[in-house]
Scaffold this active site. Sequence first.
Site, PDB file in Angstrom:
ATOM      1  N   ASN A   1      -3.182  -2.000  -0.515  1.00 46.53           N
ATOM      2  CA  ASN A   1      -4.501  -1.195  -0.875  1.00 46.53           C
ATOM      3  C   ASN A   1      -4.452  -0.332  -1.945  1.00 46.53           C
ATOM      4  O   ASN A   1      -3.807   0.750  -1.572  1.00 46.53           O
ATOM      5  CB  ASN A   1      -5.111  -0.586   0.321  1.00 46.53           C
ATOM      6  CG  ASN A   1      -6.571  -0.072   0.073  1.00 46.53           C
ATOM      7  OD1 ASN A   1      -7.112  -0.119  -0.969  1.00 46.53           O
ATOM      8  ND2 ASN A   1      -6.889   0.819   0.673  1.00 46.53           N
TER       9      ASN A   1
ATOM     10  N   LYS B   1      -6.377   0.822  -3.715  1.00 48.76           N
ATOM     11  CA  LYS B   1      -7.681   1.786  -4.019  1.00 48.76           C
ATOM     12  C   LYS B   1      -7.956   2.176  -5.346  1.00 48.76           C
ATOM     13  O   LYS B   1      -8.081   1.215  -6.045  1.00 48.76           O
ATOM     14  CB  LYS B   1      -7.081   3.273  -3.130  1.00 48.76           C
ATOM     15  CG  LYS B   1      -6.533   3.395  -1.922  1.00 48.76           C
ATOM     16  CD  LYS B   1      -6.395   4.374  -1.335  1.00 48.76           C
ATOM     17  CE  LYS B   1      -5.822   4.268   0.272  1.00 48.76           C
ATOM     18  NZ  LYS B   1      -5.772   5.443   0.898  1.00 48.76           N
TER      19      LYS B   1
ATOM     20  N   HIS C   1     -13.131   0.607   5.628  1.00 53.42           N
ATOM     21  CA  HIS C   1     -12.042   1.451   5.533  1.00 53.42           C
ATOM     22  C   HIS C   1     -12.511   2.867   5.974  1.00 53.42           C
ATOM     23  O   HIS C   1     -13.722   3.190   5.490  1.00 53.42           O
ATOM     24  CB  HIS C   1     -11.403   1.238   4.011  1.00 53.42           C
ATOM     25  CG  HIS C   1     -10.152   2.100   3.973  1.00 53.42           C
ATOM     26  ND1 HIS C   1     -10.102   3.642   3.715  1.00 53.42           N
ATOM     27  CD2 HIS C   1      -8.948   1.702   3.643  1.00 53.42           C
ATOM     28  CE1 HIS C   1      -8.762   3.792   3.652  1.00 53.42           C
ATOM     29  NE2 HIS C   1      -8.048   2.736   3.608  1.00 53.42           N
TER      30      HIS C   1
ATOM     31  N   GLU D   1     -12.177   5.482   4.414  1.00 58.16           N
ATOM     32  CA  GLU D   1     -12.562   6.210   3.036  1.00 58.16           C
ATOM     33  C   GLU D   1     -14.161   5.880   2.634  1.00 58.16           C
ATOM     34  O   GLU D   1     -14.962   6.605   2.296  1.00 58.16           O
ATOM     35  CB  GLU D   1     -11.728   6.151   1.897  1.00 58.16           C
ATOM     36  CG  GLU D   1     -10.231   6.803   2.083  1.00 58.16           C
ATOM     37  CD  GLU D   1      -9.263   6.164   1.339  1.00 58.16           C
ATOM     38  OE1 GLU D   1      -9.382   5.293   0.582  1.00 58.16           O
ATOM     39  OE2 GLU D   1      -8.099   6.657   1.711  1.00 58.16           O
TER      40      GLU D   1
ATOM     41  N   GLU E   1      -6.142   2.189  11.906  1.00 56.74           N
ATOM     42  CA  GLU E   1      -5.844   3.180  10.651  1.00 56.74           C
ATOM     43  C   GLU E   1      -6.233   4.644  11.233  1.00 56.74           C
ATOM     44  O   GLU E   1      -7.276   4.926  10.856  1.00 56.74           O
ATOM     45  CB  GLU E   1      -6.566   2.777   9.407  1.00 56.74           C
ATOM     46  CG  GLU E   1      -5.894   1.569   8.534  1.00 56.74           C
ATOM     47  CD  GLU E   1      -6.088   1.506   7.260  1.00 56.74           C
ATOM     48  OE1 GLU E   1      -4.838   1.227   6.763  1.00 56.74           O
ATOM     49  OE2 GLU E   1      -6.976   2.179   6.641  1.00 56.74           O
TER      50      GLU E   1
ATOM     51  N   GLY F   1      -2.762   8.583   3.837  1.00 59.45           N
ATOM     52  CA  GLY F   1      -2.548   9.354   2.677  1.00 59.45           C
ATOM     53  C   GLY F   1      -1.942  10.700   2.989  1.00 59.45           C
ATOM     54  O   GLY F   1      -1.762  11.646   1.884  1.00 59.45           O
TER      55      GLY F   1
ATOM     56  N   SER G   1       0.305   6.062   5.939  1.00 51.03           N
ATOM     57  CA  SER G   1       1.637   6.343   5.659  1.00 51.03           C
ATOM     58  C   SER G   1       2.653   5.477   6.019  1.00 51.03           C
ATOM     59  O   SER G   1       3.845   5.861   6.422  1.00 51.03           O
ATOM     60  CB  SER G   1       1.702   7.693   6.139  1.00 51.03           C
ATOM     61  OG  SER G   1       0.640   8.731   5.764  1.00 51.03           O
TER      62      SER G   1
HETATM   63  C1  PEP Z   1      -4.873   2.779   3.474  1.00 50.96           C
HETATM   64  O1  PEP Z   1      -5.537   3.587   2.723  1.00 50.96           O
HETATM   65  O2  PEP Z   1      -5.104   1.983   4.009  1.00 50.96           O
HETATM   66  C2  PEP Z   1      -3.517   3.477   3.810  1.00 50.96           C
HETATM   67  C3  PEP Z   1      -2.973   3.095   4.781  1.00 50.96           C
HETATM   68  O3  PEP Z   1      -3.063   4.381   3.035  1.00 50.96           O
HETATM   69  P1  PEP Z   1      -1.551   5.074   2.942  1.00 50.96           P
HETATM   70  O4  PEP Z   1      -0.419   4.176   3.373  1.00 50.96           O
HETATM   71  O5  PEP Z   1      -1.498   5.793   1.603  1.00 50.96           O
HETATM   72  O6  PEP Z   1      -1.710   6.220   3.926  1.00 50.96           O
END
Ligand code: PEP
Length: 257
Positions: A9, A11, A95, A97, A167, A173, A213
Site C-alpha cells: 500500500n 498510500k 483502511h 486512515e 491492521e 506506520g 509495521s
Molecule cells: C498500511 O497502511 O496498510 C500499513 C500496514 O502501513 P505500515 O506497514 O507502514 O504500518
Amino acid sequence: MKRPLVAGNWKMNLNRIQAITLAAQVAQQAVHWPTVHVALCPPAVYLDVVGQVLRNSPVALGGQNAHWETAGAFTGELSPTMLVDVGCVFVILGHSERRQHFGETDEMVNRKVKAALESGLRPIVCLGETLQQREEGQTQEVIRAQFAGSLADLSLEEIRQVVLAYEPVWAIGTGKVATPQQAEEVHALLRELLRNKYNEATAQAVTIQYGGSVKPENAAELLSQPNVDGALVGGASLKAQDFLRIVAAAHAVLEEE
Ligand code: PEP
C-alpha cells in the site's frame, strides 16, 4: 498457509518516475517467488502507468479506495469500474486512515465492498482496533462489530473473493508491530467469525492478511502464525528490496510447512 498474498500500500507517496521504477523492480524480481501472490496499490493517479509496467508480470494491481457508485456527480471520487478499466484486481477498502481521516463508517465500507464485488474487484477489507480500544480490552468487540458491519449481507461466493486485513491502528506506520501472538489471536477470531457465519471450507478459503509495521525483520515470524495468510505492507513497500524481502519471507514460510 494457503498461497500468501503480500500487497504493498503505497498510500500518498512517490512521484510518477519513482512509481514506475519501483513497480518495474518488483515485477522483475517477483518471478523468483511464484508461490506468493504479490500486489501493488499505487496512488490512483499512477494506477494506469503502473498497470502498464505490471502487464505480463505476476504482480497484480490494486486501488487504495473506490466509491460505491459506478458513475455520477461525485467530484474527486473513483468508481470500482474505473479501477477495473485500468487493470485493477484488488481494492483496499476501509483502511483505518480512511475511517479516521475521511469519516468512513462500517456501513459505507459495506456499500463499497458490495460495489467492488459487483464490478469484479477483490476487496481487501481492513479491520483493527485503536490503542485505546486495546488497552480497554475492547479488541474482540471492535473486530466483531467491524466484521458484522463492513461485511454485512455477503453471499458465500462473495465472501470468498474478499481478503481481510487485520491492521491494529496502533501498529500502522508507528514501527510498533503486533506480537505474532497478538496477531494470531485476532486472525483466529476472524476465522471463527467466518466459520460461524458461513462454513469451515469458506473460513479456510478466505485470505486474512496482517498489516501494521511489517518489515523484512519481522515478516517471517508473523507469517508463520497458523491463521496469517499474508501481509498488507505500507512503509516497507516503498523500497523494492524491503518489500521483496517480505515476499521472500512469505515464500520461505510456505516452503517450510
Ligand atoms: C498500511 O497502511 O496498510 C500499513 C500496514 O502501513 P505500515 O506497514 O507502514 O504500518
